[in-house]
Motif scaffolding. Structure first.
Motif, PDB file in Angstrom:
ATOM      1  N   THR A   1       7.902  -1.137   7.068  1.00  0.00           N
ATOM      2  CA  THR A   1       8.905  -0.993   6.015  1.00  0.00           C
ATOM      3  C   THR A   1       8.303  -0.398   4.738  1.00  0.00           C
ATOM      4  O   THR A   1       8.908   0.507   4.165  1.00  0.00           O
ATOM      5  CB  THR A   1       9.611  -2.321   5.762  1.00  0.00           C
ATOM      6  OG1 THR A   1       8.666  -3.372   5.840  1.00  0.00           O
ATOM      7  CG2 THR A   1      10.672  -2.557   6.798  1.00  0.00           C
ATOM      8  N   PRO A   2       7.104  -0.845   4.281  1.00  0.00           N
ATOM      9  CA  PRO A   2       6.485  -0.116   3.169  1.00  0.00           C
ATOM     10  C   PRO A   2       6.217   1.346   3.504  1.00  0.00           C
ATOM     11  O   PRO A   2       6.361   2.213   2.639  1.00  0.00           O
ATOM     12  CB  PRO A   2       5.175  -0.863   2.924  1.00  0.00           C
ATOM     13  CG  PRO A   2       5.417  -2.220   3.417  1.00  0.00           C
ATOM     14  CD  PRO A   2       6.354  -2.083   4.565  1.00  0.00           C
TER      15      PRO A   2
ATOM     16  N   ALA B   1       9.280   3.202   2.939  1.00  0.00           N
ATOM     17  CA  ALA B   1       9.475   3.397   1.505  1.00  0.00           C
ATOM     18  C   ALA B   1       8.578   4.522   0.993  1.00  0.00           C
ATOM     19  O   ALA B   1       9.031   5.416   0.271  1.00  0.00           O
ATOM     20  CB  ALA B   1       9.173   2.098   0.761  1.00  0.00           C
ATOM     21  N   GLY B   2       7.305   4.483   1.380  1.00  0.00           N
ATOM     22  CA  GLY B   2       6.374   5.505   0.907  1.00  0.00           C
ATOM     23  C   GLY B   2       6.773   6.892   1.379  1.00  0.00           C
ATOM     24  O   GLY B   2       6.756   7.860   0.598  1.00  0.00           O
TER      25      GLY B   2
ATOM     26  N   ALA C   1       9.712   7.849   2.117  1.00  0.00           N
ATOM     27  CA  ALA C   1      10.916   8.243   1.374  1.00  0.00           C
ATOM     28  C   ALA C   1      10.523   8.807   0.009  1.00  0.00           C
ATOM     29  O   ALA C   1      11.077   9.816  -0.438  1.00  0.00           O
ATOM     30  CB  ALA C   1      11.848   7.042   1.217  1.00  0.00           C
ATOM     31  N   LEU C   2       9.551   8.160  -0.647  1.00  0.00           N
ATOM     32  CA  LEU C   2       9.107   8.665  -1.950  1.00  0.00           C
ATOM     33  C   LEU C   2       8.529  10.064  -1.800  1.00  0.00           C
ATOM     34  O   LEU C   2       8.823  10.967  -2.591  1.00  0.00           O
ATOM     35  CB  LEU C   2       8.061   7.733  -2.558  1.00  0.00           C
ATOM     36  CG  LEU C   2       8.504   6.325  -2.930  1.00  0.00           C
ATOM     37  CD1 LEU C   2       7.363   5.575  -3.583  1.00  0.00           C
ATOM     38  CD2 LEU C   2       9.687   6.366  -3.867  1.00  0.00           C
TER      39      LEU C   2
ATOM     40  N   LEU D   1      11.279  12.497  -1.289  1.00  0.00           N
ATOM     41  CA  LEU D   1      11.980  12.787  -2.541  1.00  0.00           C
ATOM     42  C   LEU D   1      11.135  13.702  -3.415  1.00  0.00           C
ATOM     43  O   LEU D   1      11.655  14.595  -4.094  1.00  0.00           O
ATOM     44  CB  LEU D   1      12.297  11.488  -3.282  1.00  0.00           C
ATOM     45  CG  LEU D   1      13.347  10.604  -2.626  1.00  0.00           C
ATOM     46  CD1 LEU D   1      13.422   9.259  -3.310  1.00  0.00           C
ATOM     47  CD2 LEU D   1      14.710  11.270  -2.664  1.00  0.00           C
TER      48      LEU D   1
ATOM     49  N   PHE E   1       7.095  11.020  -8.758  1.00  0.00           N
ATOM     50  CA  PHE E   1       6.347   9.778  -8.609  1.00  0.00           C
ATOM     51  C   PHE E   1       4.846   9.974  -8.762  1.00  0.00           C
ATOM     52  O   PHE E   1       4.143   9.115  -9.249  1.00  0.00           O
ATOM     53  CB  PHE E   1       6.610   9.164  -7.241  1.00  0.00           C
ATOM     54  CG  PHE E   1       8.055   8.995  -6.933  1.00  0.00           C
ATOM     55  CD1 PHE E   1       8.757   7.941  -7.472  1.00  0.00           C
ATOM     56  CD2 PHE E   1       8.720   9.894  -6.127  1.00  0.00           C
ATOM     57  CE1 PHE E   1      10.099   7.786  -7.215  1.00  0.00           C
ATOM     58  CE2 PHE E   1      10.058   9.744  -5.848  1.00  0.00           C
ATOM     59  CZ  PHE E   1      10.753   8.692  -6.396  1.00  0.00           C
TER      60      PHE E   1
ATOM     61  N   ILE F   1      -0.300   5.592  -6.669  1.00  0.00           N
ATOM     62  CA  ILE F   1       0.802   4.894  -6.002  1.00  0.00           C
ATOM     63  C   ILE F   1       0.794   5.181  -4.501  1.00  0.00           C
ATOM     64  O   ILE F   1       0.940   4.284  -3.680  1.00  0.00           O
ATOM     65  CB  ILE F   1       2.149   5.352  -6.599  1.00  0.00           C
ATOM     66  CG1 ILE F   1       2.228   4.987  -8.078  1.00  0.00           C
ATOM     67  CG2 ILE F   1       3.312   4.801  -5.817  1.00  0.00           C
ATOM     68  CD1 ILE F   1       2.697   3.619  -8.364  1.00  0.00           C
TER      69      ILE F   1
ATOM     70  N   HIS G   1      -1.953   3.472  -2.373  1.00  0.00           N
ATOM     71  CA  HIS G   1      -1.619   2.048  -2.260  1.00  0.00           C
ATOM     72  C   HIS G   1      -0.581   1.833  -1.177  1.00  0.00           C
ATOM     73  O   HIS G   1      -0.785   1.045  -0.253  1.00  0.00           O
ATOM     74  CB  HIS G   1      -1.055   1.533  -3.588  1.00  0.00           C
ATOM     75  CG  HIS G   1      -2.086   0.902  -4.471  1.00  0.00           C
ATOM     76  ND1 HIS G   1      -2.900  -0.121  -4.058  1.00  0.00           N
ATOM     77  CD2 HIS G   1      -2.440   1.152  -5.747  1.00  0.00           C
ATOM     78  CE1 HIS G   1      -3.701  -0.466  -5.032  1.00  0.00           C
ATOM     79  NE2 HIS G   1      -3.457   0.302  -6.085  1.00  0.00           N
ATOM     80  N   ILE G   2       0.549   2.523  -1.297  1.00  0.00           N
ATOM     81  CA  ILE G   2       1.630   2.281  -0.331  1.00  0.00           C
ATOM     82  C   ILE G   2       1.167   2.652   1.067  1.00  0.00           C
ATOM     83  O   ILE G   2       1.407   1.926   2.036  1.00  0.00           O
ATOM     84  CB  ILE G   2       2.893   3.070  -0.717  1.00  0.00           C
ATOM     85  CG1 ILE G   2       3.396   2.592  -2.073  1.00  0.00           C
ATOM     86  CG2 ILE G   2       3.974   2.916   0.334  1.00  0.00           C
ATOM     87  CD1 ILE G   2       4.600   3.333  -2.571  1.00  0.00           C
TER      88      ILE G   2
ATOM     89  N   ILE H   1      -1.164  -0.038   2.277  1.00  0.00           N
ATOM     90  CA  ILE H   1      -0.469  -1.314   2.494  1.00  0.00           C
ATOM     91  C   ILE H   1       0.147  -1.302   3.882  1.00  0.00           C
ATOM     92  O   ILE H   1       0.162  -2.310   4.588  1.00  0.00           O
ATOM     93  CB  ILE H   1       0.610  -1.533   1.411  1.00  0.00           C
ATOM     94  CG1 ILE H   1      -0.049  -1.952   0.109  1.00  0.00           C
ATOM     95  CG2 ILE H   1       1.614  -2.592   1.857  1.00  0.00           C
ATOM     96  CD1 ILE H   1       0.890  -1.936  -1.070  1.00  0.00           C
TER      97      ILE H   1
END
Lengths: 629, 206, 114
Positions: A209-210, A213-214, A216-217, A220, A228, A239, A242-243, A246
């Motif tokens: 799931t992270p 999210a990553g 997706a960033l 984008l 970002f 950032i 890290h993501i 993780i």
């Protein structure tokens, strides 16, 4: 052999595979797809080693080298290792816990098709202007819109889609093991392969799931000019690492834990002893799973995050050595004093132990944050993680292939060819990667496509490449073995060739679509072996023979995943000179995807029943087969 | 699986978990929600890491207005309560009552979504485009992701309400309505953190 | 096998005892809702009044948010009921594993110069 109900026989093979929700057939699909991706990424590895075989080689250009290297890593982790492990998890978790299917057969198929279409999308990049070229970690700003080409778009969306499939399968495995266990199969009687798969699935739920999210960033950033990661607009490039880590560090355990489970299945069977310290093994697995989330910064020691941060994560990283050590010793004590049979599976499993220790030791070395600056970005790191991944995961997979092949396909693989394969692979593997430790320590950087002669690297690189070719030969030998054994297969399938301990050996081979005609009663850890010693060698049933409820096949999983594929491709078309507005394609894809989901929700599908008479007929046939042997 | 549900006495007290399929969905949905927690955590972390990176563009304190956020919060909290009432009605086999409260939940959700769209449009007029600054990008992606969840939830419940308009409560649709209500509460929980961490902290400085 | 999966029911199988329990639970949920509204008011007032230092206000409203989280999960989403062991396990794991993620993304992203 009419082992299938009349229901499925009417379908053609292709239509059956496209619509199947049977966990065993989906496992075969995973196995085939995973093997194809494995072959592709393996070929890339060979190309990389050809390029590095001699100094200042011009076999491939720097750009192509970057693409090969990025795709090798990405495919191997997301599209080869994961599905190959999922193949075995899909096939054997329900069998080992005595269930008729997974908890969500439909979602199982959906997960496969998401993975498959994600992989196809990623691979399409070769035909549309180049593969991703920023490494499998895709660090920003190298991977952001200013520096990377269209390949990274394929990376972002391909992994997003296939990651979604992995997440769905992870949830499915968890629920299967929570609700579908046979009577008597308490949590602490589950085979260790199930336990490690359970923890792996948890890591998938909290790790992928992270990643989603990553990704997706990053999407984008690339498609819609998100800010970002770029410092000019207030963003921060740290950032992303890290993501990514993780997710990325748990990913290592996502892959290696099922391999641990396979080893823990194989070693007791071929040592004819129960697994030493079962409870400690379970506990160690849980601890590894938890600590796996607490150590990701050790991938970022050279990012200058401060001495306190680095120290904390260095200590946490070294802590993982403790539960892993527990596992190593338990395997050794299981072998100790056992009645050993060195089949190919056992050779892979037992040689896994020292190889993995080597990878673990270099891991501890890398965890020491002060010295890690010396190793960072050298071949020492490459050697380290290939010892974990090849020496850990691939040896586990090879062992599992030889061990479980008879259950999946009805005949054993040839042992002589198997042993040849093992020794060629094992020697080749150490030739390739052991020498890379030294190469790294004397300063050869990773991810570089050429090097100058006479730095003392020439000979070692040559040896390393020769080792890689040997591994390639070994994998080809495995394929030859598959074909050879299929041609030479005996007339009668083998139910229990290794004197197995867990429930999967208590069913017929080939496994009927309902797995167990009567759900078995589990009385102990290693339930089948318990019955062999204390009972008559057969599992006791918990229910009278009756109608068996089965889920209906469905084409919708394919359609849903196809929709996501179209939508993803449409988004990438933003960066192409397309003759059609990309948003039309995106909307079309989303319509297909959500439309198919709505159809699924609208149509109530309660499945069908195999009647008692059919079950009896199929069981009689299987028993007659057994007697003919 | 040949599980049998005793249906002679009427609708079981927990219709959403009466069948094995319902039980599977129930556990699976909770697992899914726990995965959503870590996903939202990543977006929250990104926002909190980048919220001061305004790059000369509008800042949080210039943009956010308490009354609007307060109204949106109240709407969403109320819709959470209405879905609780609907689920209680479902357990008691009161189909009409459940339908009514689910529709109310739906319209409250639509109202919330309307306010959110209005809010975004206002901000864009004010000069906060998606790529104005790191703050803008991370704000829009976090709150936008929540909005996307709301949209998905609304589509979901609309489909269920139309499909089962006359069906009554069955062992098949009870789990579906129950999962929707879990999902809706989860969206509400996320919003609680968004209004605290994004809006109130943005207004209150810090 | 009479599956009775797609047909509605005439009546509910709830016993009187269960009905009373459901009524009581409904009342508790209304009280929980009242609490949530009150907590929301409190959070907005705490920020709007601008009397306390921002550092205190922020920790206070985050604390309030966690109480709301608890009320939603345990009362509205029934995590406190029995048969929710696995749901609890996974939810708590997710929340615990989120903490390092958020903390890292706030605190250890290098030296930030705005």
């Amino acid at each position: 052999m009419v082992r299938e109900a009349a229901h499925t026989l009417k379908k053609s093979l292709l239509w059956d595979l496209l619509t199947t929700v049977d966990h065993k057939k989906i496992a075969i699909l995973y196995l085939i797809a995973g093997t194809l991706f494995f072959g592709k990424a393996g070929l890339m590895a060979i190309l990389i080693r050809i390029q590095l075989m001699i100094p200042e080689n011009t076999f491939v250009t720097g750009q192509t080298y970057n693409e090969l290297l990025s795709m090798h890593g990405t495919i191997m982790l997301f599209l080869a290792a994961t599905p190959l492990l999922f193949a075995f998890m899909n096939y054997f978790i329900p069998l080992q816990i005595g269930a008729r299917d997974v908890a969500f057969p439909f979602l199982n198929a959906l997960g496969f098709w998401f993975f498959f279409f994600g992989g196809i999308l990623l691979s399409l990049s070769w035909f549309f202007g180049g593969a991703p070229d920023a490494g499998w970690t895709a660090y920003v700003p190298l991977s952001s819109r200013d520096y990377a080409g269209i390949g990274l778009d394929f990376y972002v969306l391909g992994l997003q889609i296939s990651g979604f499939g992995t997440l769905i399968s992870g949830i499915n495995f968890i629920v299967t093991m929570i609700t579908m266990r046979a009577p008597g199969m308490t949590l602490l009687r589950m085979p260790l392969f199930c336990w490690t798969s359970f923890i792996t699935s948890m890591l998938i739920v909290f790790g992928f799931t992270p990643l989603a999210a990553g990704l997706a960033l990053l999407m984008l950033d690339r498609m819609f000019d998100g800010q970002f990661f770029l410092a000019a607009a207030g963003g921060n490039a740290v950032i992303w690492p890290h993501i990514f880590w993780i997710f990325g560090h748990p990913e290592v355990y996502i892959l290696v834990l099922p391999a641990f489970g396979m080893i823990s299945e194989i070693i007791p069977v071929f040592s004819k002893k129960r697994l030493f310290g079962y409870t400690a093994m379970v506990f160690a697995t849980i601890v590894i799973g938890f600590l796996g989330f607490m150590v990701w910064v050790h991938h970022m020691f050279t990012l200058n995050l401060g001495p306190i941060t680095n120290s904390i994560f260095a200590i946490l990283t070294m802590l993982i050595g403790v539960p892993t050590g527990i596992k190593i010793f338990n395997w050794l004590f299981t072998i100790w004093g056992g009645k050993l049979r060195f089949t190919t599976a056992m050779l892979c499993a037992s040689s896994f132990v020292p190889t993995f220790v080597l990878g673990g030791v270099t891991g501890i070395m890398l965890a020491m944050s002060p010295v890690t600056h010396l190793y960072h970005d050298t071949y020492f790191v490459v050697a380290h993680f290939h010892y974990i991944i090849l020496g850990g995961i691939v040896l586990g997979l090879l062992g599992a292939t030889y061990y479980w092949y008879p259950k999946m396909f009805g005949h054993c693989l040839n042992e002589t060819l198997g042993k040849w394969m093992f020794w060629i692979f094992y020697i080749g593997f150490h030739l390739t990667f052991f020498i890379q430790h030294i190469l790294g320590l004397i300063g050869m950087p990773r991810r570089v496509n050429v090097y100058l002669a006479d730095q003392g690297w020439d000979g070692m690189n040559l040896i390393s490449s020769i080792g890689a070719f040997m591994q390639g030969v070994a994998i080809i030998l495995l394929l030859i073995n598959v074909i050879y054994s299929a041609k030479k297969r005996p007339n009668h399938p083998v139910d229990d060739p290794w004197d197995g301990r867990a429930l999967e050996w208590a069913t017929h081979t080939p496994v009927p679509e309902y797995n167990f005609a009567q759900v078995p009663q589990v009385r102990s850890l290693d339930p089948l072996f318990y019955e062999k010693i204390h009972g008559d060698g057969k599992m006791k049933p918990t229910e009278p023979l009756g109608d068996i409820h089965m889920p209906n096949g469905s084409f919708l999983p394919f359609m849903i995943a196809l929709g996501s594929f179209i939508a993803g491709f449409g988004l990438i078309m933003k960066h192409m000179d397309a003759w059609i507005n990309p948003y039309i394609v995106v909307v079309l894809g989303l319509l297909v995807m959500f439309g198919s989901m709505a159809v699924r929700s609208w149509k109530e599908d309660h499945g069908y029943h195999i009647t008692k008479e059919n079950v009896e007929a199929m069981e009689r046939e299987a028993l007659a087969d057994e007697r003919n042997r | 699986m040949s599980e049998t549900v005793d249906v002679s006495k009427g609708l079981p007290a927990h219709p959403e978990r009466a069948t094995l399929e319902g039980k599977n969905k129930f556990v699976g949905f909770w697992v899914f929600l726990s995965g959503e927690v870590t996903m939202f955590a990543t977006f929250f972390g990104t926002y909190l890491g980048l919220r001061n990176g305004t790059a000369g563009g509008p800042e949080a304190a210039d943009l956010f207005h308490m009354p609007l956020v307060f109204i949106m919060t109240m709407i969403l909290l109320t819709s959470s309560l209405t879905s609780v009432i609907a689920i209680t009605a479902m357990k008691k086999n009161q189909f009409k009552k459940m339908k009514l409260w689910m529709w109310i939940t739906f319209f409250l959700g639509v109202a919330f979504l309307g306010f959110e769209i209005y809010e975004f449009v206002e901000y864009v007029h004010y000069g906060l485009g998606f790529s104005t600054s790191a703050f803008a990008s991370s704000f829009y992606s976090l709150v936008g992701l929540h909005g996307a969840h709301v949209v998905f939830g609304l589509g979901w419940v609309l489909l269920l309400l139309i499909r089962y308009n006359r069906a009554g409560i069955t062992l098949t649709n009870a789990p579906k309505f129950y999962m929707f209500s879990l999902y809706w509460h989860f969206i509400d929980v996320v919003w609680v953190f968004i209004f605290t961490v994004v809006y109130l902290m943005g207004i209150g400085g810090g | 096998m009479a599956d009775h999966l797609s047909e509605p029911f005439e009546k509910s199988a709830m016993t009187n005892e269960e009905k009373v329990k459901t009524e009581r639970e409904m009342r508790i949920q209304f009280i929980a809702f009242a609490f949530m509204i009150a907590l929301t008011f409190l959070a907005f007032i705490a920020v709007g009044a601008e009397v306390a230092p921002p550092g205190f206000v922020i920790s206070f409203i985050i604390f309030l948010a966690f109480i709301q989280l608890f009320l939603q999960l345990y009362y509205f989403m029934h995590l406190k009921d029995k048969d929710h062991g696995w749901a609890n396990t996974f939810m708590v794991s997710g929340l615990v594993l989120s903490i390092p993620t958020i903390v890292a993304l706030i605190l250890i992203i290098g030296v930030v110069k705005y």
